[in-house]
Motif scaffolding. Sequence first.
Motif, mmCIF file in Angstrom:
data_model
loop_
_atom_site.group_PDB
_atom_site.id
_atom_site.type_symbol
_atom_site.label_atom_id
_atom_site.label_comp_id
_atom_site.label_asym_id
_atom_site.label_seq_id
_atom_site.Cartn_x
_atom_site.Cartn_y
_atom_site.Cartn_z
ATOM 1 N N VAL A 139 30.748 36.165 44.116
ATOM 2 C CA VAL A 139 31.232 34.576 44.675
ATOM 3 C C VAL A 139 31.162 33.322 44.682
ATOM 4 O O VAL A 139 30.385 32.557 44.471
ATOM 5 N N ALA A 140 32.098 33.556 43.605
ATOM 6 C CA ALA A 140 31.811 32.056 42.544
ATOM 7 C C ALA A 140 33.736 31.405 42.554
ATOM 8 O O ALA A 140 34.845 32.493 43.015
ATOM 9 N N VAL A 141 33.605 29.853 42.902
ATOM 10 C CA VAL A 141 35.217 29.401 43.453
ATOM 11 C C VAL A 141 35.733 28.320 41.612
ATOM 12 O O VAL A 141 33.966 27.833 41.737
ATOM 13 N N ILE A 142 36.763 28.729 41.292
ATOM 14 C CA ILE A 142 37.484 27.560 40.234
ATOM 15 C C ILE A 142 38.385 27.407 40.174
ATOM 16 O O ILE A 142 39.532 28.248 40.508
ATOM 17 N N GLY A 143 39.275 26.230 39.696
ATOM 18 C CA GLY A 143 40.237 26.205 39.668
ATOM 19 C C GLY A 143 40.702 26.604 38.580
ATOM 20 O O GLY A 143 40.486 26.603 37.638
ATOM 21 N N ARG A 144 42.549 26.580 38.206
ATOM 22 C CA ARG A 144 42.886 27.736 36.583
ATOM 23 C C ARG A 144 43.569 26.638 36.501
ATOM 24 O O ARG A 144 44.148 25.341 37.224
ATOM 25 N N TYR A 145 43.199 26.117 35.331
ATOM 26 C CA TYR A 145 44.501 25.234 34.407
ATOM 27 C C TYR A 145 46.004 25.868 33.782
ATOM 28 O O TYR A 145 46.397 25.135 34.000
ATOM 29 N N ILE A 146 46.313 27.384 33.488
ATOM 30 C CA ILE A 146 47.564 27.510 32.941
ATOM 31 C C ILE A 146 48.071 28.312 33.674
ATOM 32 O O ILE A 146 47.288 28.258 35.338
ATOM 33 N N SER A 147 49.180 27.240 34.777
ATOM 34 C CA SER A 147 50.219 27.750 35.547
ATOM 35 C C SER A 147 51.021 28.973 35.475
ATOM 36 O O SER A 147 50.864 29.549 34.101
ATOM 37 N N GLU A 148 51.130 29.383 36.754
ATOM 38 C CA GLU A 148 51.779 30.682 36.699
ATOM 39 C C GLU A 148 52.773 30.639 37.712
ATOM 40 O O GLU A 148 53.122 29.431 38.323
ATOM 41 N N PHE B 282 39.381 32.941 43.831
ATOM 42 C CA PHE B 282 37.986 33.813 43.786
ATOM 43 C C PHE B 282 37.700 34.990 43.104
ATOM 44 O O PHE B 282 38.383 35.917 42.976
ATOM 45 N N ILE B 283 36.215 34.412 42.064
ATOM 46 C CA ILE B 283 36.310 35.683 41.761
ATOM 47 C C ILE B 283 34.788 36.079 41.897
ATOM 48 O O ILE B 283 33.321 35.572 42.221
ATOM 49 N N ASP B 284 34.630 37.352 41.502
ATOM 50 C CA ASP B 284 33.576 38.471 41.731
ATOM 51 C C ASP B 284 32.376 38.191 40.417
ATOM 52 O O ASP B 284 32.946 39.052 39.641
ATOM 53 N N THR B 285 31.550 37.603 40.478
ATOM 54 C CA THR B 285 30.639 37.550 39.139
ATOM 55 C C THR B 285 30.451 38.634 38.246
ATOM 56 O O THR B 285 29.930 38.330 37.413
ATOM 57 N N SER B 286 29.976 39.638 39.895
ATOM 58 C CA SER B 286 29.766 40.961 38.937
ATOM 59 C C SER B 286 29.943 42.088 38.117
ATOM 60 O O SER B 286 29.476 42.333 37.452
ATOM 61 N N THR B 287 31.611 41.386 38.355
ATOM 62 C CA THR B 287 32.591 42.323 37.803
ATOM 63 C C THR B 287 33.675 41.444 37.121
ATOM 64 O O THR B 287 34.352 42.359 36.282
ATOM 65 N N GLY B 288 33.696 40.093 37.516
ATOM 66 C CA GLY B 288 34.601 39.352 36.651
ATOM 67 C C GLY B 288 36.036 39.897 37.652
ATOM 68 O O GLY B 288 37.196 39.290 37.000
ATOM 69 N N LYS B 289 36.251 40.163 38.123
ATOM 70 C CA LYS B 289 37.512 40.621 39.526
ATOM 71 C C LYS B 289 37.767 39.840 39.479
ATOM 72 O O LYS B 289 37.138 39.171 40.369
ATOM 73 N N LEU B 290 38.970 39.696 39.429
ATOM 74 C CA LEU B 290 39.404 38.110 40.701
ATOM 75 C C LEU B 290 39.786 39.172 41.832
ATOM 76 O O LEU B 290 40.809 39.463 42.829
ATOM 77 N N LEU B 291 39.202 38.284 42.903
ATOM 78 C CA LEU B 291 38.987 38.084 44.755
ATOM 79 C C LEU B 291 40.486 38.061 44.823
ATOM 80 O O LEU B 291 41.201 38.487 45.950
ATOM 81 N N ALA B 292 41.026 36.701 44.910
ATOM 82 C CA ALA B 292 42.112 36.517 45.226
ATOM 83 C C ALA B 292 42.073 34.860 44.510
ATOM 84 O O ALA B 292 42.029 34.212 44.627
#
Length: 567
Positions: free
Chosen positions: A433-442, A454-464
């Motif tokens: 699990v890794a955490v990082i802010g996002r630049y492009i707004s939604e 929050f990213i699962d670095t083993s798959t690249g999936k967005l956890l939250a």
Amino acid sequence: MAARARFVHNRRAADEDDSDEEEALSSSDDGGGDEEEEEMEAEGSEEEEEEEPAARASSSSSAAAAAAGRGGRKGPITISLKKVCKVCKKTGHEAGFKGAVYIDCPMKPCFLCKMPGHTTLTCPHRVAMEHGVIPAPRRNTNTSLDYVFQSQVKGKISMVKPRFLVPNQLECGNIKFHQRRVTCLEFHPTKNNVLLSGDKKGLLGIWDYVKLHEKITYDSVHSCILNSMKFDTANDGVLYTASSDGTISSTDLDTGIGSPLLNLNPDGWSGPSTWRMIYGMDLNTEKGLLLVADSFGFLYLLDRRSKERIGQPILIHKKGSKVTGLHCNPAQPEVLLSSGNDHFARIWDTRKLDPKSALASLAHGRVVNSGYFSPRSGNKIMTTCQDNRIRVWDYIFGNLESPSREIVHSHDFNRHLTPFKAEWDPKDYSETVAVIGRYISENYNGVALHPIDFIDTSTGKLLAEVMDPDITTISPVNKLHPQDDILATGSSRSIFIWKPKNEVDPTEERTSQKVKEYVYGSGSHKKPNGKHDNSSDDDSDGGGGKGKKAKKTRFTHTAKGKGKSKA
């Protein structure tokens, strides 16, 4: 009219440069401009004139002939306000914000994945971050280092993965605690509720977020950007700080008095070509070494006990390039990972350092913002690069020529902002699990927000993805608590605390919903002329002067507010 349109455009551009950096960034997410449609029309008229010089010349000659026939009076001038794209200067489409949604130019490569053929709005990585990411198989090796890891390190790591709780609810915030943007965060190692923060001005803040009002700031510990903080493992009342003023300071947290350990600019400012800044810093706890690296590519070793430099500086990245980060392996502290703006991350053995002795050089597409070993075993590497890629190496003893996977993520910014850095969750035993802010707004219900991912670095999936309508600015600085399910965020001049949302019955939640609590800090102090102190946030990394004696400010009578923040 064309001249007047140009004047209006330049004046607005100047106003944007003077405005708060995050406010400007939040309206220019995809690298394009953020002028209003009226400016686009004005630019369109100018481009129309430039694209048709022959027609303009013909019109001018006709007007001159008509003027001569009327006794020297000038004829009327007609300007077409035909709209053109301000990115590619072609007609038929426009680029810019439509409400909370940014419309990208279809003629340029996607800003997110950097590939042509689609826009950022339709990029498949924006819908599913794991698009195109294939988990790499484990690379089998039979090296001696591998056997050492298996026998000495792996047995100490728990294989039971704890329940992952996402801190997705905004608990409290310290609004405008800093006078400049927040640049780094660190939790106190023994006092669980204490958060330390540094800003671009060099100010050090200490905040007890449970008691809200208990906060202290130490002014002028450094004279400019505070880039990194590390606690002394032998004494948690001492904090080591690194700054762009080229100094390393050992600060007593009770008094705020700092003793300099290293000064790379003893003669003061003599121009940017000689001014050395310090970004990377880490502590080798076993050897008592403090490792720091400057903006010219050199590494320095300091003895933490004697407070003296050991040996001569060693060139670890391209000469003249900035070393953006250092990290010692948690399982084998003599193994060092460095990242730099020469597009490389490198692995070193600090016992035999030499400019050409790197154990591995990990190539990247652009500047490497950060590089970290995995927090438990140190067996993995994760880097954040300005090319909108998070790269993961699953096994440092295997083939490091290419990463195990690349994860496309939005963190390439085009203006002054604290660099985004993906960090591991120190509580995650699986080291995924890794955490990082996002630049492009939604677009969230008509509001442009910048989530924290929050990213699962083993798959690249967005956890939250974590966001709150009260926080409309970008959150590039994020730190997960080493023991508790808490996330600290630095957004503009404010800091926020997130906790997991309570799982209660919906009817009970409506009746007993907790109101977010905010407290207002030092950033709102005003000068006699009514302006805020140091309100300008232009990003000048180097500059001036030697450090002054630390000034301590306590806030004991700060009013607590409830409601929306204005970060």
